[in-house]
Design a protein around this motif. Structure first.
Motif, short mmCIF file in Angstrom:
data_model
loop_
_atom_site.label_atom_id
_atom_site.label_comp_id
_atom_site.label_asym_id
_atom_site.label_seq_id
_atom_site.Cartn_x
_atom_site.Cartn_y
_atom_site.Cartn_z
N ASP A 93 -1.74 7.51 0.24
CA ASP A 93 -2.55 8.71 0.46
C ASP A 93 -3.76 8.80 -0.47
O ASP A 93 -4.30 9.90 -0.69
CB ASP A 93 -1.68 9.97 0.35
CG ASP A 93 -1.11 10.16 -1.04
OD1 ASP A 93 -0.45 11.19 -1.26
OD2 ASP A 93 -1.32 9.29 -1.90
N TYR A 94 -4.15 7.68 -1.03
CA TYR A 94 -5.37 7.65 -1.85
C TYR A 94 -5.99 6.28 -1.64
O TYR A 94 -5.31 5.26 -1.82
CB TYR A 94 -5.03 7.88 -3.32
CG TYR A 94 -6.23 7.87 -4.25
CD1 TYR A 94 -6.40 6.84 -5.16
CD2 TYR A 94 -7.17 8.90 -4.24
CE1 TYR A 94 -7.48 6.81 -6.02
CE2 TYR A 94 -8.25 8.88 -5.09
CZ TYR A 94 -8.40 7.85 -5.99
OH TYR A 94 -9.48 7.84 -6.84
N SER A 106 -2.93 3.65 -2.63
CA SER A 106 -1.77 3.97 -3.48
C SER A 106 -0.98 5.11 -2.84
O SER A 106 -1.49 5.85 -2.00
CB SER A 106 -2.21 4.34 -4.89
OG SER A 106 -2.93 5.54 -4.90
N ARG A 107 0.28 5.21 -3.27
CA ARG A 107 1.17 6.23 -2.74
C ARG A 107 1.02 7.53 -3.51
O ARG A 107 0.39 7.56 -4.56
CB ARG A 107 2.61 5.75 -2.83
CG ARG A 107 2.93 4.55 -1.98
CD ARG A 107 4.38 4.11 -2.15
NE ARG A 107 4.61 3.51 -3.45
CZ ARG A 107 5.43 4.01 -4.36
NH1 ARG A 107 6.07 5.14 -4.13
NH2 ARG A 107 5.61 3.39 -5.50
N GLY A 108 1.59 8.57 -2.99
CA GLY A 108 1.49 9.86 -3.64
C GLY A 108 2.23 9.91 -4.96
O GLY A 108 3.06 9.07 -5.26
N GLY A 109 1.92 10.88 -5.76
CA GLY A 109 2.58 11.05 -7.03
C GLY A 109 1.69 10.69 -8.19
O GLY A 109 0.54 10.32 -8.03
N GLN A 157 0.37 6.12 -9.74
CA GLN A 157 0.79 5.03 -8.89
C GLN A 157 -0.18 3.85 -8.98
O GLN A 157 -1.38 4.03 -9.01
CB GLN A 157 0.86 5.49 -7.43
CG GLN A 157 1.93 6.55 -7.20
CD GLN A 157 3.32 6.01 -7.39
OE1 GLN A 157 3.55 4.83 -7.24
NE2 GLN A 157 4.24 6.87 -7.76
N ASN A 158 0.39 2.64 -9.01
CA ASN A 158 -0.48 1.48 -9.05
C ASN A 158 -1.14 1.27 -7.70
O ASN A 158 -0.67 1.74 -6.67
CB ASN A 158 0.33 0.23 -9.42
CG ASN A 158 1.45 -0.03 -8.43
OD1 ASN A 158 2.48 0.61 -8.48
ND2 ASN A 158 1.22 -0.96 -7.52
N PHE A 159 -2.29 0.58 -7.73
CA PHE A 159 -3.04 0.30 -6.52
C PHE A 159 -2.59 -1.01 -5.89
O PHE A 159 -2.27 -1.97 -6.58
CB PHE A 159 -4.53 0.19 -6.82
CG PHE A 159 -5.18 1.50 -7.20
CD1 PHE A 159 -6.39 1.50 -7.86
CD2 PHE A 159 -4.60 2.71 -6.91
CE1 PHE A 159 -7.00 2.69 -8.23
CE2 PHE A 159 -5.19 3.91 -7.27
CZ PHE A 159 -6.41 3.89 -7.94
N PHE A 184 -4.38 -3.76 -3.68
CA PHE A 184 -5.74 -4.14 -3.35
C PHE A 184 -5.79 -5.06 -2.14
O PHE A 184 -4.89 -5.88 -1.91
CB PHE A 184 -6.39 -4.87 -4.52
CG PHE A 184 -6.85 -3.97 -5.63
CD1 PHE A 184 -5.97 -3.56 -6.62
CD2 PHE A 184 -8.17 -3.52 -5.68
CE1 PHE A 184 -6.41 -2.72 -7.64
CE2 PHE A 184 -8.60 -2.69 -6.70
CZ PHE A 184 -7.71 -2.29 -7.68
N TYR A 186 -3.18 -5.67 -14.39
CA TYR A 186 -3.27 -6.39 -13.14
C TYR A 186 -3.63 -7.84 -13.45
O TYR A 186 -4.21 -8.15 -14.50
CB TYR A 186 -4.38 -5.81 -12.24
CG TYR A 186 -4.13 -4.42 -11.71
CD1 TYR A 186 -4.42 -3.29 -12.47
CD2 TYR A 186 -3.63 -4.22 -10.42
CE1 TYR A 186 -4.22 -2.01 -11.98
CE2 TYR A 186 -3.42 -2.94 -9.91
CZ TYR A 186 -3.72 -1.85 -10.70
OH TYR A 186 -3.51 -0.58 -10.21
N GLN A 215 -2.89 11.24 -8.50
CA GLN A 215 -3.88 10.38 -7.84
C GLN A 215 -5.27 10.53 -8.45
O GLN A 215 -5.96 11.52 -8.25
CB GLN A 215 -3.97 10.71 -6.34
CG GLN A 215 -2.70 10.45 -5.61
CD GLN A 215 -2.32 8.99 -5.58
OE1 GLN A 215 -2.90 8.18 -6.28
NE2 GLN A 215 -1.33 8.62 -4.80
#
Lengths: 113, 114
Positions: free
Chosen positions: A31-32, A93-96, A99-101, A103, B35, B100
């Protein structure tokens, strides 16, 4: 389900033209959605980001279009300039919190003068 | 203000050696990420810290990789018994602890294992 697909792998555009890069995802929990620009030898730099509650976001020459039902989003660079030549990465990334991305593999953009 | 900094910028080592990579996040950022980016690829998540603790280390490829952040600021990524396949750019990013938000990346450490 964690994968983010990106196309094209490389793109050549004339100065003043429109550059379009597309991304697709599978995980509906994402959601981002940020886009990063990376120049050789540098770390990625945030360009623009969107959340799925809007279908489009514009910042200067950069626009993100988001299609939630198709699970696709794209970056449009208007009036492309040679200085825009770089590698572009979409991410998700997921909600919360924190959260790591995930790519995409990147698109190498070359804008010809 | 100062961005994320990483040292060294380049590191050449021999197979089997131990290396440490350092990351200084943006002041006040409580979230820190590592990363790994291979040539021609997007960054791949390794580990995420919230404060001093590793909130998610699911991206570490094996037990030769370890990271610490003892005081909730500077972080060190440690790689034991390096292998040629560990050669990559190791990127650090930090973000404010909000629901986020953008992550700000450092320039990376280019690791070459001979």
């Amino acid at each position: 389900q964690q994968q983010v697909k990106q196309s094209p792998q490389s793109l050549i555009v004339q100065k003043g033209g429109i550059s379009i890069i597309n991304c697709a995802y599978e995980n509906t929990a994402f959601d981002y959605f940020p886009w990063y620009q990376q120049f050789p030898g540098k770390g990625p730099a945030l360009l623009i980001a969107i959340r799925p509650d809007v279908s489009e976001k514009k910042e200067g020459r950069f626009t993100i279009s988001f299609n939630k039902s198709a699970k696709q989003f794209s970056l449009h660079i208007m009036d492309s300039q040679p200085g825009d030549s770089a590698t572009y990465f979409c991410a998700a990334s997921r909600g919360g919190y924190g959260q790591n991305f995930v790519f995409g593999p990147g698109t190498r953009l070359s804008v010809l003068p | 203000g100062a961005g994320v900094s990483q040292t060294p910028s380049n590191k050449v080592t021999e197979k089997g050696k131990y290396v440490e990579l350092r990351c200084d996040p943006i002041s006040g950022h409580t979230a820190l990420y590592w990363y790994r980016q291979s040539l021609g690829q997007g960054p791949e998540f390794l580990i995420y810290f919230q404060g001093t603790g590793a909130a998610d280390d699911s991206g570490l490829p094996n037990d030769r990789f370890f990271a610490v952040r003892p005081e909730g600021s500077v972080s060190t990524l440690k790689i034991q018994r390096t292998e040629r396949g560990d050669s990559a750019v190791y990127l650090c990013a930090s973000s404010a602890y909000t629901v986020q938000g953008p992550q700000y990346f450092g320039p990376g450490t280019r690791l070459l294992v001979l």
